[in-house]
Scaffold this motif. Structure first.
Motif, PDB file in Angstrom:
ATOM      1  N   ALA A 281     -77.084 -48.843 -46.044  1.00  0.00           N
ATOM      2  CA  ALA A 281     -76.613 -47.459 -46.008  1.00  0.00           C
ATOM      3  C   ALA A 281     -77.275 -46.746 -44.835  1.00  0.00           C
ATOM      4  N   PHE A 282     -76.488 -45.941 -44.118  1.00  0.00           N
ATOM      5  CA  PHE A 282     -77.022 -45.210 -42.974  1.00  0.00           C
ATOM      6  C   PHE A 282     -76.060 -44.092 -42.591  1.00  0.00           C
ATOM      7  N   THR A 283     -76.553 -43.162 -41.806  1.00  0.00           N
ATOM      8  CA  THR A 283     -75.718 -42.117 -41.222  1.00  0.00           C
ATOM      9  C   THR A 283     -75.254 -42.590 -39.852  1.00  0.00           C
ATOM     10  N   ASP A 284     -73.937 -42.646 -39.651  1.00  0.00           N
ATOM     11  CA  ASP A 284     -73.412 -43.156 -38.395  1.00  0.00           C
ATOM     12  C   ASP A 284     -73.806 -42.219 -37.256  1.00  0.00           C
ATOM     13  N   PRO A 285     -74.484 -42.743 -36.236  1.00  0.00           N
ATOM     14  CA  PRO A 285     -74.960 -41.871 -35.153  1.00  0.00           C
ATOM     15  C   PRO A 285     -73.845 -41.336 -34.258  1.00  0.00           C
ATOM     16  N   LEU A 286     -72.650 -41.921 -34.335  1.00  0.00           N
ATOM     17  CA  LEU A 286     -71.557 -41.448 -33.482  1.00  0.00           C
ATOM     18  C   LEU A 286     -70.800 -40.275 -34.094  1.00  0.00           C
ATOM     19  N   ASP A 287     -70.549 -40.334 -35.409  1.00  0.00           N
ATOM     20  CA  ASP A 287     -69.736 -39.268 -36.018  1.00  0.00           C
ATOM     21  C   ASP A 287     -70.429 -38.540 -37.172  1.00  0.00           C
ATOM     22  N   GLY A 288     -71.687 -38.944 -37.503  1.00  0.00           N
ATOM     23  CA  GLY A 288     -72.417 -38.254 -38.563  1.00  0.00           C
ATOM     24  C   GLY A 288     -71.978 -38.594 -39.973  1.00  0.00           C
TER      25      GLY A 288
END
Length: 305
Positions: A281-288
């Protein structure tokens, strides 16, 4: 020697990027003599065959031949080949694919990247071939023995952005494992230690000093002598979960490395390591956007052990 891909020099062939060797700044004579001495895993006769087929090419795209002189500092590209690669009769499942990321759910026994006796029978080469993705590259790796999730970068342009997630520990990873149950080992718990290479094969071991690894552990279920555990590593050292569990006297079921090395015969798939990369699980650095991926694979039921 390292893998490199420059399509202007040599294209990907059957899912395999060309390898690269850089000639030292000192030396002379013929290129063939250097190749045969520096890369002896390929016989001199085989190098001569490849040269005749124009399959050894310098960084400017010029094919070498048997009479090509040694040129200090020049890069040469060639294809790695294996004569008799053992087939691995298990397939990965692709759970997600977009312009930037591919997430695969890997079976036990399938290596992620080419090494040793595995080239075509690796997850990376299979995926490159299947989806025609020449820039595909794993952002992280799991052992050949481990099943579960592996994240790949699809294009070089955004690879560093996603690699930073793992480097900065901004990805929450959970694993499941099956190991012995002991009443005297209390859970939940956090295990910290300093891990370094042991100098024996690819094994790691715990040593005195400031901890450089940490794993959160809890019991999911228990049946008789065995239990299923959730393991959440904060760090990402090689074999970390296997070493930490073995250090507690709880070696994973099917582990051929810890606490002792037990080599399995080639093609013996009867004791898959009971370790599964269950979720990411992570926050996508491109679109948040929040992203979460879950493996569809299962470890052995405790009642079967």
């Amino acid at each position: 020697m390292h893998n490199a891909h420059d399509p202007k020099v040599l294209p990907i062939r059957d899912g395999v990027s060309p390898s690269c060797v850089v000639l030292p700044s000192q030396g002379g004579g013929l290129l063939i003599d250097f190749l045969a001495e520096r890369l002896p895993a390929v016989a001199r006769e085989d190098w001569l065959r490849r040269l005749a087929l124009r399959e050894v090419v310098d960084e400017h795209g010029r094919a070498a031949d048997a009479g090509t002189a040694f040129a200090p500092g020049l890069r040469y590209y060639y294809y790695r080949e294996l004569q008799a690669e053992p087939p691995i009769p298990f397939e990965a499942e692709v759970l997600h694919r977009d312009a930037h990321l591919l997430v695969a759910d890997k079976p036990h026994f399938l290596p992620v990247v080419p090494a040793g006796k595995y080239l075509q029978q690796t997850l990376l080469v299979r995926l490159k071939r299947e989806f025609d993705l020449p820039e595909l590259s794993p952002i992280h790796r799991i052992d050949r023995d481990t099943a579960g999730l592996v994240v790949f970068s699809v294009q070089r342009a955004t690879r560093g952005i996603y690699q930073a997630l793992f480097r900065d520990r901004a990805i929450h990873k959970t694993y499941e494992a099956v190991a012995p149950w002991r009443e005297d080992v209390v859970f939940p718990r956090t295990h910290e230690s300093r891990m370094e290479e042991s100098g024996h094969f690819f094994r790691m071991h715990e040593v005195a000093g400031t901890p450089n690894t940490r794993t959160h552990m809890q019991v999911l279920e228990q049946h008789g002598r065995w239990a299923r555990y959730r393991l959440e590593p904060e760090s990402g050292k090689r074999h970390q979960l296997r070493v930490h569990m073995a250090a507690l006297g709880l070696p994973l079921w099917g582990d051929g490395f810890y606490p002792e090395v037990h080599d399995m015969p080639e093609g013996d798939y009867s004791r898959p390591l009971q370790l599964l990369a269950r979720s990411l699980a992570f926050t996508d650095p491109l679109d948040g956007q929040s992203r979460r991926f879950d493996s569809r694979r299962q470890l052995l039921p405790l009642t079967d052990l």
